[in-house]
Design a protein around this motif. Sequence first.
Motif, PDB file in Angstrom:
ATOM      1  N   ARG A  20       0.766  -1.229   0.043  1.00 55.06           N
ATOM      2  CA  ARG A  20       0.164   0.072  -0.022  1.00 55.06           C
ATOM      3  C   ARG A  20       0.993   1.295   0.029  1.00 55.06           C
ATOM      4  O   ARG A  20       1.790   1.548   0.955  1.00 55.06           O
ATOM      5  CB  ARG A  20      -0.948   0.252   1.278  1.00 55.06           C
ATOM      6  N   VAL A  21       0.710   2.052  -0.966  1.00 54.21           N
ATOM      7  CA  VAL A  21       1.193   3.351  -1.101  1.00 54.21           C
ATOM      8  C   VAL A  21       0.792   4.181  -0.167  1.00 54.21           C
ATOM      9  O   VAL A  21      -0.570   4.715  -0.391  1.00 54.21           O
ATOM     10  CB  VAL A  21       1.522   3.788  -2.463  1.00 54.21           C
ATOM     11  N   ARG A  22       1.697   4.905   0.879  1.00 55.24           N
ATOM     12  CA  ARG A  22       0.890   5.681   1.876  1.00 55.24           C
ATOM     13  C   ARG A  22       1.055   7.316   1.250  1.00 55.24           C
ATOM     14  O   ARG A  22       0.156   8.343   1.544  1.00 55.24           O
ATOM     15  CB  ARG A  22       1.785   5.741   3.069  1.00 55.24           C
ATOM     16  N   THR A  23       2.126   7.624   0.481  1.00 52.10           N
ATOM     17  CA  THR A  23       2.445   8.828  -0.267  1.00 52.10           C
ATOM     18  C   THR A  23       2.695   8.797  -1.474  1.00 52.10           C
ATOM     19  O   THR A  23       3.415   7.664  -1.886  1.00 52.10           O
ATOM     20  CB  THR A  23       3.220   9.973   0.483  1.00 52.10           C
ATOM     21  N   VAL A  24       2.731   9.697  -2.464  1.00 51.86           N
ATOM     22  CA  VAL A  24       3.046   9.855  -3.801  1.00 51.86           C
ATOM     23  C   VAL A  24       3.387  11.236  -4.234  1.00 51.86           C
ATOM     24  O   VAL A  24       2.457  12.088  -3.966  1.00 51.86           O
ATOM     25  CB  VAL A  24       2.049   8.913  -5.013  1.00 51.86           C
ATOM     26  N   VAL A  25       4.662  11.464  -4.896  1.00 54.66           N
ATOM     27  CA  VAL A  25       4.886  13.044  -5.311  1.00 54.66           C
ATOM     28  C   VAL A  25       5.571  12.475  -6.609  1.00 54.66           C
ATOM     29  O   VAL A  25       6.299  11.579  -6.890  1.00 54.66           O
ATOM     30  CB  VAL A  25       6.074  13.324  -4.255  1.00 54.66           C
ATOM     31  N   GLY A  26       5.151  13.231  -7.580  1.00 55.19           N
ATOM     32  CA  GLY A  26       5.574  13.141  -9.076  1.00 55.19           C
ATOM     33  C   GLY A  26       6.288  14.679  -9.087  1.00 55.19           C
ATOM     34  O   GLY A  26       5.411  15.616  -8.969  1.00 55.19           O
ATOM     35  N   ARG A  27       7.506  14.778  -9.678  1.00 56.14           N
ATOM     36  CA  ARG A  27       7.959  16.000 -10.237  1.00 56.14           C
ATOM     37  C   ARG A  27       8.892  15.824 -11.218  1.00 56.14           C
ATOM     38  O   ARG A  27       9.564  14.836 -11.405  1.00 56.14           O
ATOM     39  CB  ARG A  27       8.439  16.551  -8.983  1.00 56.14           C
ATOM     40  N   ALA A  28       9.180  17.030 -11.904  1.00 61.67           N
ATOM     41  CA  ALA A  28      10.450  17.179 -12.771  1.00 61.67           C
ATOM     42  C   ALA A  28      11.623  16.600 -12.056  1.00 61.67           C
ATOM     43  O   ALA A  28      12.032  17.379 -11.013  1.00 61.67           O
ATOM     44  CB  ALA A  28      10.536  18.512 -13.414  1.00 61.67           C
ATOM     45  N   GLY A  29      12.456  15.717 -12.641  1.00 63.84           N
ATOM     46  CA  GLY A  29      13.848  15.419 -12.172  1.00 63.84           C
ATOM     47  C   GLY A  29      14.874  14.768 -12.983  1.00 63.84           C
ATOM     48  O   GLY A  29      15.015  15.312 -14.219  1.00 63.84           O
ATOM     49  N   GLY A  30      15.681  14.225 -12.653  1.00 67.97           N
ATOM     50  CA  GLY A  30      17.002  13.644 -13.234  1.00 67.97           C
ATOM     51  C   GLY A  30      17.910  14.655 -12.464  1.00 67.97           C
ATOM     52  O   GLY A  30      17.920  15.738 -11.741  1.00 67.97           O
ATOM     53  N   LYS A  31      19.196  14.151 -12.394  1.00 68.75           N
ATOM     54  CA  LYS A  31      20.261  14.694 -11.750  1.00 68.75           C
ATOM     55  C   LYS A  31      20.796  15.988 -11.942  1.00 68.75           C
ATOM     56  O   LYS A  31      20.887  16.860 -10.702  1.00 68.75           O
ATOM     57  CB  LYS A  31      21.486  13.568 -11.518  1.00 68.75           C
ATOM     58  N   GLY A  32      20.874  16.442 -12.955  1.00 66.78           N
ATOM     59  CA  GLY A  32      20.936  17.748 -13.380  1.00 66.78           C
ATOM     60  C   GLY A  32      20.055  19.053 -12.828  1.00 66.78           C
ATOM     61  O   GLY A  32      20.303  19.819 -12.466  1.00 66.78           O
ATOM     62  N   VAL A  33      18.618  18.343 -12.935  1.00 63.88           N
ATOM     63  CA  VAL A  33      17.606  19.290 -12.273  1.00 63.88           C
ATOM     64  C   VAL A  33      17.805  19.224 -10.937  1.00 63.88           C
ATOM     65  O   VAL A  33      17.531  20.580 -10.272  1.00 63.88           O
ATOM     66  CB  VAL A  33      16.447  18.548 -12.805  1.00 63.88           C
ATOM     67  N   ASN A  34      18.030  18.333 -10.223  1.00 59.14           N
ATOM     68  CA  ASN A  34      18.352  18.413  -8.757  1.00 59.14           C
ATOM     69  C   ASN A  34      19.579  19.200  -8.491  1.00 59.14           C
ATOM     70  O   ASN A  34      19.504  20.198  -7.667  1.00 59.14           O
ATOM     71  CB  ASN A  34      18.477  17.019  -8.379  1.00 59.14           C
TER      72      ASN A  34
END
Length: 338
Positions: free
Chosen positions: A30-44
């Motif tokens: 069971r997934v308690r939380t979910v977050v989706g966002r623009a990513g990839g190491k350079g974006v970080n």
Amino acid sequence: MTARVVALTPNPAWDVTYGVDRLVPGESLRVRTVVGRAGGKGVNVARVARVLGAPSVAVCPLGGPLAAPFAADLDADGQPAAVVPVAGAVRQSVAVVPAQAGPEDRGHPTVLNEPGPALDDAEWAALVAACVAQVRPPAGVGVPDVGPEAPPGAAASAVVATVSGSLPPGTTRERVLGLVGALHGAGARVHVDVSGPGLLWAADAGADLLKPNRSELAEATGADDLVDGVAELFRRGARAVVVTDGERGLTAYAPGADTARPVVVGRARLAEPVAGNPTGAGDAAMAALAVDPDQPWARRLALAAATSAAAVLQPVAGAVDRADVDRLHTHVHTEPET
């Protein structure tokens, strides 16, 4: 003075982070939380650099159904970006983060990385051109403002171009040499955090700094001994190397008179490790190393260690709290060059 950071993500990803109670292989969870966002190491890297007070721009190729939400997420976050449209669809990266440690994962997240699209020659050339344009904008083209945490009157004194994360499938040595050469030609210092053959190619290109972790260094060079691996990167042409080693911290090396014996120019580690989500900790360290490249190694490594640890405290990659960085900075143990 603060550097301006041009952060390239050659193979960006839509980052999805699932929070679960415990990761049990072979079971329905069971997934308690979910977050989706623009990513990839350079974006970080770009996001963390801004928190540290450096102006930054994220450069990435985007295509497919996730391209629009990816760009919208960067815009909503106030992150300046240069997007290169490509035919292939941006990939997803899924991190499953357990709240409780299990015998298999010891509390570490499990990350599922899709491969991402290949870029054709025209798309790769456009990506390189976009990076160069951000390093050396044409007359009349503005650059991003100094980040939100910068002190009043702060100004950029240099440009550091970072190349972070996996390379698109089919990337060749010639492409990496051309990318680093173009960035150098535009006047940027080039810091590279890639793995596999790309790490060797970046060394061949004379990158100003390479930042592998211990396992990436061994995999790329084939050397079981860390020092031998670092020496191989210098033999190929790297100008500085920082090796990250988890809770053991970071060690910076410079080439020695004897190419087989690189010189340690600084070490830093947190006095006590912090618990949390280590996804993105290396990217945070990369950002810290880029924001003021003219500082002595001890200061750069101390900031990198504190920023990396601050990233572990965040539930998603590409985020740090400046208050955490400042607090943890006081608990960093550094060693001068030997």
